[in-house]
Design a protein around this motif. Sequence first.
Motif, short mmCIF file in Angstrom:
data_model
loop_
_atom_site.label_atom_id
_atom_site.label_comp_id
_atom_site.label_asym_id
_atom_site.label_seq_id
_atom_site.Cartn_x
_atom_site.Cartn_y
_atom_site.Cartn_z
N LEU A 13 51.29 29.03 25.23
CA LEU A 13 50.00 29.87 26.37
C LEU A 13 48.89 29.76 25.77
O LEU A 13 48.23 29.27 24.99
CB LEU A 13 50.74 31.32 25.54
CG LEU A 13 52.15 31.34 25.60
CD1 LEU A 13 52.39 33.20 24.91
CD2 LEU A 13 52.71 31.75 27.12
N THR A 57 53.54 31.28 21.12
CA THR A 57 52.33 31.54 21.51
C THR A 57 51.33 29.59 21.41
O THR A 57 50.43 29.79 22.06
CB THR A 57 50.94 31.78 20.10
OG1 THR A 57 51.84 33.33 19.96
CG2 THR A 57 49.68 31.49 19.65
N ARG A 58 52.05 29.00 20.72
CA ARG A 58 51.37 27.75 20.84
C ARG A 58 51.63 26.97 22.72
O ARG A 58 50.99 25.80 22.73
CB ARG A 58 52.34 26.41 19.54
CG ARG A 58 53.40 26.05 20.58
CD ARG A 58 54.56 25.19 19.36
NE ARG A 58 55.86 25.02 19.30
CZ ARG A 58 56.88 26.25 19.00
NH1 ARG A 58 55.93 26.50 18.38
NH2 ARG A 58 57.56 25.49 18.95
N ASP A 87 53.47 35.92 26.36
CA ASP A 87 54.26 36.24 24.97
C ASP A 87 55.20 36.63 24.08
O ASP A 87 55.44 36.85 23.17
CB ASP A 87 52.79 36.90 24.55
CG ASP A 87 52.46 38.64 24.95
OD1 ASP A 87 52.87 39.16 25.54
OD2 ASP A 87 50.74 38.80 25.12
#
Length: 320
Positions: free
Chosen positions: A99, A96-97, A91
């Motif tokens: 993970l 984020t998209r 991270d």
Amino acid sequence: MNKPNQPIDVVYTWVDDGFPGYSDALQRYADDPRDSDPNRTRDNLETLRYSLRSVWQHLPDVRSIYIFSCRPQVPSWLDTSHPNINLVHHDEVIATRYLPTFNSFCIVSHLHLLPGVSRQFLYFEDDVLANSDDLMDAMFTPDGHPWVHLESRKVVPHCKLDTATASPWNLSLANADNALTKRFGAKARRHIIHGPQILDCDLLELMCREFPERVEATRNSKFRSGDNIPPEFLARHLALETGAASLAPSALSNKVQGYASVENLRLWTWYQINRINRRKPMSITLNDSFGDTPNPKVETMVKKQLETWFHDPAPWEFPA
């Protein structure tokens, strides 16, 4: 001696499904039995520990060691405050998209974004071990140009694969071959060896620019999928096509690669390890092929061999 023209780091990708919560998270997203294959997420032999010892023993000129893993995983024996160790969680680098990700292809496609990593770095999967003081020399030509180490086997074209039964790995290789053919023309392309490779941040960035749809599809896949590309393969062949690297002589690549499939059949695994001890390759890859339930006798045998090869703790290990 063949030396790189700049500092070199070693970069590992590593996870351990024994960490609390990891297997539960994996199962929440898995929709194919192959997605739950423990061979890719298990660290029952602690090969990362011994691989780091092998780097300390055989690659003393390495500047830093990067370990790229998912939060909150940190090996219990690893002193992350050591100046040569950089543990980076997904991270910190991956958007984020994408993970959480359980897709090694997605993870490798981000290695050039590791903060402060050397432009050229030596990429180790966590089951790869250095086995010779000459390994770094075997990564570069006499003038410091990186070698690309390939196997003798050719990549199977997509048209010859049954997309319903072929593995995501073979399909991804075919996708990469197809992308390279459209960009540079058709030719017989070979697999990369099971072992270390020099990756280049500039070439990985170029790969992302040249093949954005392929990279995006790969990063959007939680697990390896038939529409993915393997960045370690595509970036190496892109380096050859653009002249950023040279094709290593087959004899040298054979010396670099030392592969063993660690399986529950004790005699077969013993034979492969014995063959490595006779050949003395410059690197060793112990590929986990145990399946769901590792044979304890084989685990014990392989651990004893690892301890024999790399007995002395590295300076970044906590005292036992």
